[in-house]
Design a protein around this motif. Structure first.
Motif, mmCIF file in Angstrom:
data_model
loop_
_atom_site.group_PDB
_atom_site.id
_atom_site.type_symbol
_atom_site.label_atom_id
_atom_site.label_comp_id
_atom_site.label_asym_id
_atom_site.label_seq_id
_atom_site.Cartn_x
_atom_site.Cartn_y
_atom_site.Cartn_z
ATOM 1 N N GLN A 47 0.833 -1.200 0.000
ATOM 2 C CA GLN A 47 0.000 0.000 0.000
ATOM 3 C C GLN A 47 0.871 1.255 0.000
ATOM 4 O O GLN A 47 0.595 2.230 -0.701
ATOM 5 C CB GLN A 47 -0.907 -0.009 1.229
ATOM 6 C CG GLN A 47 -1.843 1.176 1.347
ATOM 7 C CD GLN A 47 -2.887 1.201 0.252
ATOM 8 O OE1 GLN A 47 -3.564 0.221 0.015
ATOM 9 N NE2 GLN A 47 -3.017 2.319 -0.411
ATOM 10 N N THR A 48 1.932 1.204 0.784
ATOM 11 C CA THR A 48 2.866 2.328 0.828
ATOM 12 C C THR A 48 3.522 2.557 -0.527
ATOM 13 O O THR A 48 3.726 3.698 -0.950
ATOM 14 C CB THR A 48 3.943 2.081 1.898
ATOM 15 O OG1 THR A 48 3.311 1.855 3.166
ATOM 16 C CG2 THR A 48 4.881 3.255 2.027
ATOM 17 N N GLU A 50 2.184 2.020 -3.412
ATOM 18 C CA GLU A 50 1.201 2.701 -4.257
ATOM 19 C C GLU A 50 1.183 4.202 -3.952
ATOM 20 O O GLU A 50 1.116 5.039 -4.852
ATOM 21 C CB GLU A 50 -0.193 2.108 -4.029
ATOM 22 C CG GLU A 50 -0.352 0.671 -4.474
ATOM 23 C CD GLU A 50 -0.542 0.549 -5.968
ATOM 24 O OE1 GLU A 50 -0.464 1.568 -6.679
ATOM 25 O OE2 GLU A 50 -0.760 -0.567 -6.449
ATOM 26 N N GLU A 51 1.229 4.528 -2.683
ATOM 27 C CA GLU A 51 1.188 5.938 -2.297
ATOM 28 C C GLU A 51 2.415 6.687 -2.792
ATOM 29 O O GLU A 51 2.319 7.836 -3.241
ATOM 30 C CB GLU A 51 1.075 6.045 -0.777
ATOM 31 C CG GLU A 51 -0.219 5.447 -0.218
ATOM 32 C CD GLU A 51 -0.146 5.156 1.260
ATOM 33 O OE1 GLU A 51 0.898 5.487 1.870
ATOM 34 O OE2 GLU A 51 -1.110 4.602 1.816
ATOM 35 N N SER A 60 -0.019 11.271 -6.127
ATOM 36 C CA SER A 60 -0.694 9.980 -6.059
ATOM 37 C C SER A 60 -2.064 10.208 -5.452
ATOM 38 O O SER A 60 -2.186 10.773 -4.368
ATOM 39 C CB SER A 60 0.124 8.991 -5.214
ATOM 40 O OG SER A 60 -0.511 7.728 -5.162
ATOM 41 N N TYR A 61 -3.099 9.784 -6.152
ATOM 42 C CA TYR A 61 -4.485 10.019 -5.749
ATOM 43 C C TYR A 61 -5.122 8.666 -5.461
ATOM 44 O O TYR A 61 -5.189 7.803 -6.338
ATOM 45 C CB TYR A 61 -5.231 10.745 -6.866
ATOM 46 C CG TYR A 61 -6.503 11.447 -6.439
ATOM 47 C CD1 TYR A 61 -6.452 12.635 -5.709
ATOM 48 C CD2 TYR A 61 -7.752 10.955 -6.797
ATOM 49 C CE1 TYR A 61 -7.616 13.301 -5.348
ATOM 50 C CE2 TYR A 61 -8.914 11.620 -6.436
ATOM 51 C CZ TYR A 61 -8.840 12.786 -5.711
ATOM 52 O OH TYR A 61 -9.992 13.452 -5.350
ATOM 53 N N LEU A 62 -5.562 8.480 -4.221
ATOM 54 C CA LEU A 62 -6.111 7.197 -3.808
ATOM 55 C C LEU A 62 -7.518 7.373 -3.246
ATOM 56 O O LEU A 62 -7.787 8.332 -2.522
ATOM 57 C CB LEU A 62 -5.217 6.532 -2.754
ATOM 58 C CG LEU A 62 -3.792 6.207 -3.203
ATOM 59 C CD1 LEU A 62 -2.823 7.281 -2.729
ATOM 60 C CD2 LEU A 62 -3.350 4.849 -2.685
ATOM 61 N N GLN A 100 -5.428 2.875 -5.463
ATOM 62 C CA GLN A 100 -4.729 3.816 -6.338
ATOM 63 C C GLN A 100 -5.569 4.110 -7.568
ATOM 64 O O GLN A 100 -6.113 3.199 -8.195
ATOM 65 C CB GLN A 100 -3.382 3.220 -6.746
ATOM 66 C CG GLN A 100 -2.684 3.925 -7.892
ATOM 67 C CD GLN A 100 -2.018 5.206 -7.449
ATOM 68 O OE1 GLN A 100 -2.662 6.089 -6.922
ATOM 69 N NE2 GLN A 100 -0.724 5.306 -7.672
ATOM 70 N N LEU A 139 -7.397 10.430 -0.857
ATOM 71 C CA LEU A 139 -6.143 10.893 -0.269
ATOM 72 C C LEU A 139 -5.238 11.365 -1.403
ATOM 73 O O LEU A 139 -5.128 10.683 -2.436
ATOM 74 C CB LEU A 139 -5.450 9.777 0.514
ATOM 75 C CG LEU A 139 -6.205 9.200 1.709
ATOM 76 C CD1 LEU A 139 -5.453 8.001 2.275
ATOM 77 C CD2 LEU A 139 -6.403 10.250 2.784
ATOM 78 N N PHE A 141 -1.346 12.527 -2.228
ATOM 79 C CA PHE A 141 0.044 12.569 -1.777
ATOM 80 C C PHE A 141 0.870 13.314 -2.823
ATOM 81 O O PHE A 141 0.738 13.065 -4.021
ATOM 82 C CB PHE A 141 0.607 11.157 -1.593
ATOM 83 C CG PHE A 141 -0.053 10.381 -0.496
ATOM 84 C CD1 PHE A 141 0.451 10.418 0.799
ATOM 85 C CD2 PHE A 141 -1.181 9.609 -0.745
ATOM 86 C CE1 PHE A 141 -0.147 9.699 1.811
ATOM 87 C CE2 PHE A 141 -1.786 8.889 0.266
ATOM 88 C CZ PHE A 141 -1.275 8.934 1.554
#
Length: 200
Positions: A47-48, A50-51, A60-62, A100, A139, A141
């Motif tokens: 997951q990290t 992907e961020e 990065s837009y999740l 993601q 989210l 980033f």
């Protein structure tokens, strides 16, 4: 360098600290820890990763996708789609996935009347379908911010000039290798050939 940075970040230790020493704070801290580190659709280290695709793309837009925690065999959703599985069966609403939304599917950004980010319009590059992802359930980033641009700034931007020249030098060297580095053709005239003068 990107791989090294990602591995360092993925190896970091995460923890949830209760707000105070109360039983209630400890309960909610454990609940959030279970949701993030035990019950997502992928391990937290992945997951990290992907961020932190933000390092390459600048952002990065999740999207946060929720689920009801109903065990490994949840009933289907009202629209018929399968429910997300959970390691817990307490009926609480938790995080199903923090998905993601690929950078190359961004169609445009939506802003409100004050200029703040309201959401992102996404386009399926294969079928042409569109979806709107409101910022309130997502989210964002970014490695850095400039003019509060949601697309941020890639850490590779400063390396573009070097990349450009290296790429073209490699192409030139490849063409030379293909031609055996023969260079320019040189022609010699037989001995005794008279010199030719005048217009050609």
């Amino acid at each position: 360098c990107l791989f090294a940075a990602e591995m360092l970040i993925r190896n970091a230790t995460q923890r949830i600290t209760p707000a105070d020493d109360s039983t209630e704070a400890a309960y909610y801290a454990q609940l959030v820890e279970d949701m993030l580190f035990q019950d997502l659709d992928m391990p937290w280290s992945m997951q990290t990763a992907e961020e932190f695709s933000m390092l390459k793309f600048g952002f990065s837009y999740l999207e946060i996708v929720f689920k009801r925690r109903l065990g490994n065999d949840p009933p289907p959703l009202p629209d018929g789609t399968p429910g997300l599985k959970s390691r817990f069966n307490d009926g609480l609403i938790g995080f199903g996935k923090i998905a993601q939304r690929a950078q190359d599917t961004v169609l445009r950004w939506e802003f409100d009347s004050t200029g703040s980010l309201a959401g992102m319009h996404q386009m399926d590059p294969f079928l042409g379908r569109q979806a709107y992802l409101p910022y309130e359930k997502c989210l964002l980033f970014r490695p850095t911010s400039w003019k509060d641009n949601p697309e941020g700034r890639s850490i590779l931007r400063s390396a573009y000039t070097s990349y450009y020249w290296i790429k073209h030098l490699q192409n030139t060297e490849g063409i030379g290798a293909e031609r055996h580095h023969s260079g320019l053709a040189v022609f010699y005239t037989p001995a005794g050939t008279p010199h030719v003068t005048g217009p050609f």
